[in-house]
Enzyme design. Structure first.
Site, short mmCIF file in Angstrom:
data_model
loop_
_atom_site.label_atom_id
_atom_site.label_comp_id
_atom_site.label_asym_id
_atom_site.label_seq_id
_atom_site.Cartn_x
_atom_site.Cartn_y
_atom_site.Cartn_z
N GLU A 169 3.38 32.61 -49.99
CA GLU A 169 2.70 31.50 -50.65
C GLU A 169 2.91 30.18 -49.92
O GLU A 169 2.36 29.16 -50.30
CB GLU A 169 3.09 31.39 -52.13
CG GLU A 169 4.55 31.47 -52.43
CD GLU A 169 4.85 31.60 -53.94
OE1 GLU A 169 3.94 31.52 -54.76
OE2 GLU A 169 6.03 31.78 -54.25
N HIS A 177 -0.07 26.40 -64.42
CA HIS A 177 0.59 27.44 -65.23
C HIS A 177 0.12 27.40 -66.68
O HIS A 177 0.19 28.39 -67.38
CB HIS A 177 2.10 27.36 -65.08
CG HIS A 177 2.54 27.88 -63.75
ND1 HIS A 177 2.78 27.06 -62.69
CD2 HIS A 177 2.70 29.15 -63.31
CE1 HIS A 177 3.09 27.79 -61.64
NE2 HIS A 177 3.05 29.06 -61.98
N ASP A 209 -0.35 29.25 -54.96
CA ASP A 209 0.41 28.30 -54.17
C ASP A 209 -0.05 28.27 -52.72
O ASP A 209 -0.02 27.21 -52.09
CB ASP A 209 1.91 28.64 -54.24
CG ASP A 209 2.53 28.11 -55.52
OD1 ASP A 209 2.25 26.94 -55.86
OD2 ASP A 209 3.27 28.85 -56.18
N CYS A 227 -1.21 38.61 -55.86
CA CYS A 227 -0.90 38.46 -57.28
C CYS A 227 -1.28 37.09 -57.82
O CYS A 227 -1.00 36.77 -58.96
CB CYS A 227 0.58 38.75 -57.55
SG CYS A 227 1.69 37.58 -56.74
C1 PEP Z 1 0.99 32.24 -56.93
O1 PEP Z 1 1.49 31.20 -56.48
O2 PEP Z 1 -0.12 32.67 -56.56
C2 PEP Z 1 1.71 33.05 -57.93
C3 PEP Z 1 1.29 34.23 -58.27
O3 PEP Z 1 2.80 32.51 -58.55
P1 PEP Z 1 2.77 31.30 -59.58
O4 PEP Z 1 1.34 31.13 -60.05
O5 PEP Z 1 3.67 31.64 -60.70
O6 PEP Z 1 3.26 30.14 -58.79
MG MG Z 2 3.53 30.75 -56.77
#
Ligand code: PEP
Ligand code: MG
Length: 563
Positions: A428, A187, A452, A499
């Site tokens: 995910e 993140h 994920d 996403c």
């Molecule tokens: C993902 O896991 O691809 C996602 C978009 O969510 P995050 O990166 O916030 O876990």
């Molecule tokens: Mg995620």
């Protein structure tokens, strides 16, 4: 990696320094910022005095002596005067200057020969923490994110930067982030991308090699970091930096172009955002909507929780800014690396623990507040609710029940909300990508979180640089799970998007089109790169090529897809 080049001076930060707000003040504000610091020091002194005068008669004598020492440290010039000097010289806000001064003093005390004096380092730290606590009550508002100033000449160097730390660093508009730890889809890297600044994570030991004030070049595309380069090298990188900026500027002609493939397939390109003000950046990039609003960022890097009204305002800002385009708000995805301030996780494997929807269902009051705010925001435009980390159908059912309860409460209060709010889930966890049928039948839409999905499929911690080389978005197992989800959506007539970071990586756009993907959600800065690829692609041809590559289960050849 986060692409782009940064050239600037190093600001080396320790963990404690990171835990405060960071922003640059105007030269005219130096005096008032020093006064804010003085007021906090005075408040801390008063607190110490009160504690000293209310000590019970039988309190140990050492305690009274300790309070006296702390009181003396508070008035020592090394604290107030030298911190004020930092505010004036570097134009740091008071918290940042004080934490930096704390770091400098900490190192000086640790190097002292005399054991008694060395131990006073702990007292200095405690005194600084007391003043920081006082300062937090008078925090000035962070200036809004401003992409024009992203190319500042300060480069943060740290062992690790948590997502909450990243929020505290937004206001100072750093030129780049370099960390010892972290993976490419951590993140930290994601937030750096949304700030439109290069980040090189997982460098191993950059913090021990770089000193405060060193000249640095960070190349976000290759991950190269140059320390104190020669003039010649600097000139070459200034040239590359300009060429990159020109390349980005040339892409802006695509801003209003349609995202349609050569064979006429319309592709939706939406934006991922972490904070409400980024919706304006998404609009400026020509996004078709918000495909992922990571709502947990509203909750992080602050001592309290946002209430219903504050959340309602935040969600409404996004909905209004998007002017009728759909806004997909993901319910809180707290847990793993994204934690509330002061919350200590004791789970052995937090990424496999009480994260995301599991956390919300275990904290029904917190969840109810968010759902009510989300529902209320739907008065201003189309809102879609996205549930993270779903693994079981009963979690979908429990979420529906929580939404129904939130609706009932709003009805009782006479509050308005839209009757047509779509409910979707993140794909995910591999389990649901494999057994997708009940989810696709029940829900209105699905969004594949590849960050994920890759982590859980390959058992690779996305934040761990030691295994980052095994984090492979093109692993056949990952591609089959994506294909399975897209195919199920196609059969059921339900929209499926991606996403995760893959959606914004123009190198894999053709492959995702070949898997049948028609909706992508990414950082707004990546949108035009992906649009360029879409407009050059022929989906029918790609689908044939990708299907045969998947059947062979060999590593997919991206170059062959571009041919
Ligand atoms: C993902 O896991 O691809 C996602 C978009 O969510 P995050 O990166 O916030 O876990
Ligand atoms: Mg995620």
């Amino acid at each position: 990696m986060v692409k782009g080049f940064a050239i600037g001076r190093a600001v080396v930060m320790g963990a404690a320094t990171l835990e405060v707000a960071h922003y640059r003040i105007q030269p005219d504000d130096v005096q008032s910022e020093c006064e804010r610091l003085e007021a906090a020091v005075a408040a801390a002194a008063e607190e110490l005095n009160n504690m000293a005068s209310s000590l019970p008669a039988d309190a140990p004598r050492e305690l009274a002596a300790l309070l006296t020492v702390h009181g003396m440290l508070l008035v020592d010039p090394m604290l107030l005067q030298q911190t004020c000097d930092l505010i004036a010289e570097r134009q740091y806000n008071a918290e940042w200057a004080l934490a930096t001064q704390g770091q400098i003093l900490g190192e000086q005390f640790a190097a002292m020969e005399d054991e008694y004096l060395r131990e006073r380092g702990a007292d200095v730290r405690q005194v600084i923490e007391r003043v920081l606590r006082m300062l937090s009550g008078s925090m000035t508002l962070l200036p809004l994110l401003d992409a024009d100033h992203a190319d500042e000449s300060l480069i943060v160097v740290a062992r690790d930067i948590s997502p909450a730390d990243m929020l505290r660093l937004r206001g100072a508009r750093f030129g780049a982030f370099l960390t010892d730890l972290g993976g490419p889809t951590s993140h930290t890297a994601i937030v750096a991308r949304s700030m439109n600044v290069p980040a090189v994570v997982g460098l191993g030991h950059v913090r021990s090699l770089v000193r405060d004030g060193d000249m640095l070049i960070a190349d976000g595309s290759t991950g190269a970091v140059l320390i104190n380069p020669s003039e010649q090298v600097l000139d070459e990188y200034h040239r590359r930096q300009q060429a990159y900026a020109d390349e980005r500027a040339a892409l802006t002609v695509l801003r209003d172009a349609q995202a349609v493939t050569l064979d006429g397939v319309a592709i939706r390109l939406e934006a991922n955002i972490e904070l409400p003000e980024e919706a304006a950046v998404a609009m400026a990039a020509g996004a078709d909507g918000i495909g992922l609003f990571r709502s947990e960022f509203l909750f992080m890097g602050r001592p309290d929780l946002p209430g219903e009204e504050e959340q309602y305002q935040a969600y409404s800002t996004v909905v209004r800014t998007m002017q009728g385009r759909p806004v997909t708000i993901r319910t809180l995805d707290l847990g793993a690396d994204k934690t509330l301030d002061g919350e200590v996780t004791v789970a052995t494997n937090p990424a496999l623990g009480l994260r995301a929807i599991r956390y919300c269902l275990a904290n029904p009051e917190l969840f109810a507040v968010q759902l009510k705010a989300l529902l209320r925001a739907s008065r201003h435009g189309p809102v879609r609710i996205l549930i993270p980390m779903i693994s079981h159908m009963h979690e979908v059912l429990a979420t529906r029940q929580a939404i129904a309860a939130a609706r009932a409460e709003l009805d009782a209060r006479g509050e308005k909300y839209s009757g047509k709010i779509e409910l979707g889930a993140m794909v995910e966890i591999p389990a649901i990508a494999i057994a997708i049928e009940p989810f696709v039948a029940d829900l209105d839409f699905l969004s594949i979180g590849t960050n994920d999905l890759i982590q859980y499929t390959l058992a690779i911690d996305r934040g761990d640089n030691d295994v980052a080389d095994l984090y492979d978005p093109l692993h056949p197992a990952v591609l089959r799970l994506i294909a399975n989800t897209i195919n199920a959506g196609e059969r059921a007539g339900k929209p499926v998007s991606v996403c995760g970071e893959m959606a914004g990586d123009a190198r894999v756009t053709r492959m995702l089109l070949g898997l049948g993907l028609k909706e992508f959600s990414m950082h707004p800065q990546q949108l035009l790169d992906v649009k360029k690829e879409v407009r050059l692609a022929h989906t029918n041809a790609l689908r044939v090529k990708v299907a045969s590559a998947l059947n062979r289960a060999e590593p997919i050849d991206l170059a062959a897809l571009a041919a």
